[in-house]
Design an enzyme around this catalytic site. Structure first.
Site, PDB file in Angstrom:
ATOM      1  N   GLY A  64       0.537  -1.353  -0.265  1.00  0.00           N
ATOM      2  CA  GLY A  64       0.115  -0.188  -0.083  1.00  0.00           C
ATOM      3  C   GLY A  64       0.950   1.175  -0.101  1.00  0.00           C
TER       4      GLY A  64
ATOM      5  N   ILE B 272      -8.590  13.362  -0.902  1.00  0.00           N
ATOM      6  CA  ILE B 272      -8.687  12.476   0.265  1.00  0.00           C
ATOM      7  C   ILE B 272      -8.918  14.656   0.826  1.00  0.00           C
ATOM      8  CG2 ILE B 272      -7.194  12.921   1.881  1.00  0.00           C
ATOM      9  CD1 ILE B 272      -5.760  10.767   0.633  1.00  0.00           C
TER      10      ILE B 272
ATOM     11  N   MET C  23     -10.218  17.413  -0.443  1.00  0.00           N
ATOM     12  CA  MET C  23     -11.666  17.581  -0.819  1.00  0.00           C
ATOM     13  C   MET C  23     -12.768  17.092  -0.269  1.00  0.00           C
ATOM     14  SD  MET C  23     -10.998  19.826  -2.550  1.00  0.00           S
ATOM     15  CE  MET C  23     -13.296  20.680  -2.654  1.00  0.00           C
TER      16      MET C  23
ATOM     17  N   GLU D 164      -4.730  24.411  -3.074  1.00  0.00           N
ATOM     18  CA  GLU D 164      -4.016  23.279  -3.705  1.00  0.00           C
ATOM     19  C   GLU D 164      -2.919  24.427  -4.018  1.00  0.00           C
ATOM     20  OE1 GLU D 164      -4.010  20.564  -4.790  1.00  0.00           O
ATOM     21  OE2 GLU D 164      -2.740  20.608  -5.848  1.00  0.00           O
TER      22      GLU D 164
ATOM     23  N   HIS E 110     -38.971   5.067 -14.695  1.00  0.00           N
ATOM     24  CA  HIS E 110     -39.292   6.018 -14.476  1.00  0.00           C
ATOM     25  C   HIS E 110     -39.834   6.518 -13.239  1.00  0.00           C
ATOM     26  CE1 HIS E 110     -40.360   9.907 -14.799  1.00  0.00           C
ATOM     27  NE2 HIS E 110     -41.949   9.573 -14.490  1.00  0.00           N
TER      28      HIS E 110
HETATM   29  P1  FAD Z   1      -3.391  -0.569   1.988  1.00  0.00           P
HETATM   30  O1  FAD Z   1      -5.033  -1.054   2.057  1.00  0.00           O
HETATM   31  O2  FAD Z   1      -2.506   0.552   2.210  1.00  0.00           O
HETATM   32  O3  FAD Z   1      -3.004  -2.204   2.395  1.00  0.00           O
HETATM   33  C1  FAD Z   1      -1.310  -2.180   2.369  1.00  0.00           C
HETATM   34  C2  FAD Z   1      -1.253  -3.075   4.233  1.00  0.00           C
HETATM   35  O4  FAD Z   1       0.035  -3.572   3.917  1.00  0.00           O
HETATM   36  C3  FAD Z   1      -1.551  -2.226   5.262  1.00  0.00           C
HETATM   37  O5  FAD Z   1      -2.443  -2.681   5.771  1.00  0.00           O
HETATM   38  C4  FAD Z   1       0.169  -2.106   6.472  1.00  0.00           C
HETATM   39  O6  FAD Z   1      -0.346  -2.174   7.902  1.00  0.00           O
HETATM   40  C5  FAD Z   1       1.342  -3.493   5.481  1.00  0.00           C
HETATM   41  N1  FAD Z   1       2.110  -3.650   5.301  1.00  0.00           N
HETATM   42  C6  FAD Z   1       2.893  -2.378   4.827  1.00  0.00           C
HETATM   43  N2  FAD Z   1       4.129  -2.907   4.732  1.00  0.00           N
HETATM   44  C7  FAD Z   1       4.150  -4.098   5.267  1.00  0.00           C
HETATM   45  C8  FAD Z   1       5.028  -5.048   5.196  1.00  0.00           C
HETATM   46  N3  FAD Z   1       5.928  -5.051   5.640  1.00  0.00           N
HETATM   47  N4  FAD Z   1       4.761  -6.233   6.090  1.00  0.00           N
HETATM   48  C9  FAD Z   1       3.630  -6.673   6.546  1.00  0.00           C
HETATM   49  N5  FAD Z   1       2.621  -5.707   6.288  1.00  0.00           N
HETATM   50  C10 FAD Z   1       2.650  -4.134   5.226  1.00  0.00           C
HETATM   51  N6  FAD Z   1     -10.755   4.213  -2.145  1.00  0.00           N
HETATM   52  C11 FAD Z   1     -11.236   3.699  -2.905  1.00  0.00           C
HETATM   53  O7  FAD Z   1     -11.202   3.373  -3.745  1.00  0.00           O
HETATM   54  N7  FAD Z   1     -12.912   5.055  -2.332  1.00  0.00           N
HETATM   55  C12 FAD Z   1     -12.567   5.722  -1.584  1.00  0.00           C
HETATM   56  O8  FAD Z   1     -13.664   6.242  -0.908  1.00  0.00           O
HETATM   57  C13 FAD Z   1     -10.998   5.858  -0.832  1.00  0.00           C
HETATM   58  N8  FAD Z   1     -11.182   7.106  -0.041  1.00  0.00           N
HETATM   59  C14 FAD Z   1      -9.764   6.456   0.209  1.00  0.00           C
HETATM   60  C15 FAD Z   1      -9.856   8.113   2.116  1.00  0.00           C
HETATM   61  C16 FAD Z   1      -8.726   7.951   2.654  1.00  0.00           C
HETATM   62  C17 FAD Z   1      -8.402   9.281   3.598  1.00  0.00           C
HETATM   63  C18 FAD Z   1      -7.668   7.720   2.400  1.00  0.00           C
HETATM   64  C19 FAD Z   1      -6.356   7.723   2.661  1.00  0.00           C
HETATM   65  C20 FAD Z   1      -7.759   6.706   1.241  1.00  0.00           C
HETATM   66  C21 FAD Z   1      -8.257   6.517   0.608  1.00  0.00           C
HETATM   67  N9  FAD Z   1      -8.196   5.479  -0.756  1.00  0.00           N
HETATM   68  C22 FAD Z   1     -10.196   5.710  -1.225  1.00  0.00           C
HETATM   69  C23 FAD Z   1      -7.346   4.694  -1.366  1.00  0.00           C
HETATM   70  C24 FAD Z   1      -7.508   3.582  -0.712  1.00  0.00           C
HETATM   71  O9  FAD Z   1      -7.253   2.983   0.713  1.00  0.00           O
HETATM   72  C25 FAD Z   1      -6.430   2.964  -0.855  1.00  0.00           C
HETATM   73  O10 FAD Z   1      -6.671   2.930  -2.381  1.00  0.00           O
HETATM   74  C26 FAD Z   1      -6.304   0.645  -0.922  1.00  0.00           C
HETATM   75  O11 FAD Z   1      -6.581   1.651   0.327  1.00  0.00           O
HETATM   76  C27 FAD Z   1      -4.652  -0.017  -1.039  1.00  0.00           C
HETATM   77  O12 FAD Z   1      -5.430  -0.863  -0.767  1.00  0.00           O
HETATM   78  P2  FAD Z   1      -3.927  -2.047  -0.750  1.00  0.00           P
HETATM   79  O13 FAD Z   1      -3.888  -3.204  -0.195  1.00  0.00           O
HETATM   80  O14 FAD Z   1      -2.710  -0.915  -2.289  1.00  0.00           O
HETATM   81  O15 FAD Z   1      -2.939  -1.148   0.355  1.00  0.00           O
END
Ligand code: FAD
Length: 461
Positions: A142, A182, A184, A201, A440
């Site tokens: 992530g 985020i 907005m 911005e 509708h």
């Molecule tokens: P993440 O969800 O970031 O998960 C990664 C995980 O890996 C984490 O739990 C972390 O602890 C773990 N990790 C990291 N490094 C290690 C390691 N070395 N060993 C073990 N674990 C590790 N997206 C949408 O589609 N819709 C939305 O409405 C939306 N709203 C958002 C609002 C906010 C405020 C934010 C910040 C983001 C939002 N997003 C939204 C984006 C969305 O959260 C991310 O795109 C999504 O979480 C990415 O998923 P991921 O699995 O790639 O990573």
């Protein structure tokens, strides 16, 4: 025993990859250092949408007299809001845990580090170290909030998207650095809660990915609702006296100074690459994330990167799709190598969603295109709901009539976009779509009228 797949990171991309591997008969192990569900569940999509719902209710209450209902007064109970938010998160996290159990995915809580292409070291949260042997590794670690080169921005009293979610008071004023999705979304939530919200911005426009016609209208609506938006401003310094923050920046006219009770830093996300050993492993990456091919494989065969960490789209649904795709291919299903369009939604008032190309992208790509718009104000259901603000814009190929882009601003835009998604994915022609009958009165009639308007087939425009 050697696993088929070890996934590092338990967010939507990671747990999807682990579950699909198991569903296809493979053995998978998931490593998560914090909480299952990742950013999306614990500090992103879900908690912000819980708060968005609060904001939506407050917005309705402010206009309740228009519906002929008198409410004597209301107040905000922050403890209850936090409790509801945390309950939703717990419920969903428990759901993920059950799914992992049901599919016999082994979960280890700790930090995953790649030792070699078939070994992942896990430093468990209790300090124990384990080495796991595996045929494939999926990196799904992530992203986190980007740090900005702003003097004073490391003051712990300044909020980031994670700390602001746990607010225990509604700030009188909130200054948000970053007018992306985020920033907005938080601006809209806290504006409805009663904060005086200002957004700064750096770029000339907020929500840069949105079609210009929608953003022009959105800015007017945001202003009407009291959100102050400043674009092309570079913030240089944040100071705090005993009363408030003093934020210094510059725009084309020189120095600008803002004062605010609280500040939120919401300017971008960076991929989580630390402690993975990717440099030592020779895995290619840049500042956007780990580089992958169309199969989400890195330059090292057998090591994949999905979700925010590869920087492709930074959306939860895109990450889980990638996770599933990788698992399918590892388990031998090559048929699913498809790159469908990715819809995106922004939870502001009114909601904004889009799929496919914008008008600017059509112009930049030299595509011969035609456009049309239809307003929510011309739709019976929108008027009945008191949600007449909004529009849908269509971009279609003027040579072969294919629908190329659908852009929606209006109530429930985040649900309405999926019909547009299917149209763009299946390369439907406007003339074909015109024969789909929409019930509708529904908001989806706006989409149907917008598409019929492209070829002047709508009787309402
Ligand atoms: P993440 O969800 O970031 O998960 C990664 C995980 O890996 C984490 O739990 C972390 O602890 C773990 N990790 C990291 N490094 C290690 C390691 N070395 N060993 C073990 N674990 C590790 N997206 C949408 O589609 N819709 C939305 O409405 C939306 N709203 C958002 C609002 C906010 C405020 C934010 C910040 C983001 C939002 N997003 C939204 C984006 C969305 O959260 C991310 O795109 C999504 O979480 C990415 O998923 P991921 O699995 O790639 O990573």
């Amino acid at each position: 025993m050697e696993k088929d797949v070890v996934v590092i990171g338990g967010g939507p991309a990671g747990y999807a990859a682990a579950i699909r591997t198991a569903q296809m008969g493979g053995t998978s192990l998931l490593i998560e250092k914090n909480n299952l569900g990742g950013t999306c569940l614990n500090e992103g999509c879900i908690p912000t949408k819980v708060l968005y719902r609060n904001a939506e209710i407050l917005k309705t209450l402010k206009n309740i007299e228009n519906f002929g209902i008198h409410v004597d007064g209301y107040s905000i109970d922050i403890e209850k809001i936090q409790e509801r938010k945390n309950n939703v998160i717990d419920k969903l996290r428990n759901g993920i845990l059950q799914l992992l159990k049901k599919n016999k995915v082994e979960v280890l809580y700790g930090i995953g580090k790649i030792q070699d292409k078939n070994t992942v070291e896990v430093i468990l949260n209790n300090g124990e170290i384990r080495n796991i042997r595996t045929k494939n590794i999926v990196i799904a670690t992530g992203s986190t909030s980007a740090r900005l080169p702003i003097e004073g921005s490391n003051n712990p009293q300044i909020f980031n998207n994670k700390t602001l979610l746990d607010f225990n008071k509604v700030s009188k004023s909130l200054f948000i650095i970053g007018g992306g999705v985020i920033g907005m979304e938080f601006a809209n939530i806290f504006n409805e809660m009663g904060s005086e919200v200002t957004v700064a911005e750096f770029m000339p426009a907020i929500l840069q990915q949105v079609d210009e016609d929608l953003i022009k209208r959105y800015k007017i609506l945001a202003k009407k609702r009291g959100i102050h938006i400043h674009t092309s401003v570079k913030i240089n310094k944040i100071e705090k006296d005993e009363k408030e923050f003093i934020i210094t920046g510059e725009n084309k006219d020189g120095e600008v100074i803002f004062k605010s009770e609280d500040v939120l830093l919401a300017a971008g996300r960076t991929p989580n690459l630390r402690r993975l050993n990717i440099e030592e492993m020779g895995i290619n990456f840049d500042k956007k994330g780990i580089k992958v091919d169309e199969r989400y494989m890195t330059n090292i065969p057998g090591i994949y990167a999905v979700g925010d960490v590869n920087g492709i789209s930074m959306l939860a649904h895109s990450g889980s799709y990638q996770g599933i795709q990788v698992a399918e291919r590892i388990m031998g299903n090559e048929d699913t190598l498809i790159l469908p369009p990715i819809p995106s939604c922004i939870f502001v008032f009114p909601e904004i969603s889009s799929v496919g190309i914008t008008e600017k992208e059509a112009k930049d790509k030299g595509i011969k295109y035609k456009t049309s718009k239809f307003m929510f104000g011309g739709n019976g259901k929108a008027l009945a709901m008191g949600e007449e603000e909004g529009l849908i814009k269509i971009i279609a190929d003027s040579e072969d009539d294919t629908i190329l882009g659908v852009h929606i601003m209006g109530a429930h835009a985040s649900d309405l976009i999926h019909e547009g998604m299917i149209a763009v994915y299946k390369k439907m022609k406007c003339s074909e779509f015109s024969h789909t009958i929409h019930a509708h009165p529904t908001l989806s009639e706006v989409l149907s009228e917008a598409i019929m308007t492209v070829n002047k087939e709508s009787i309402y425009s």
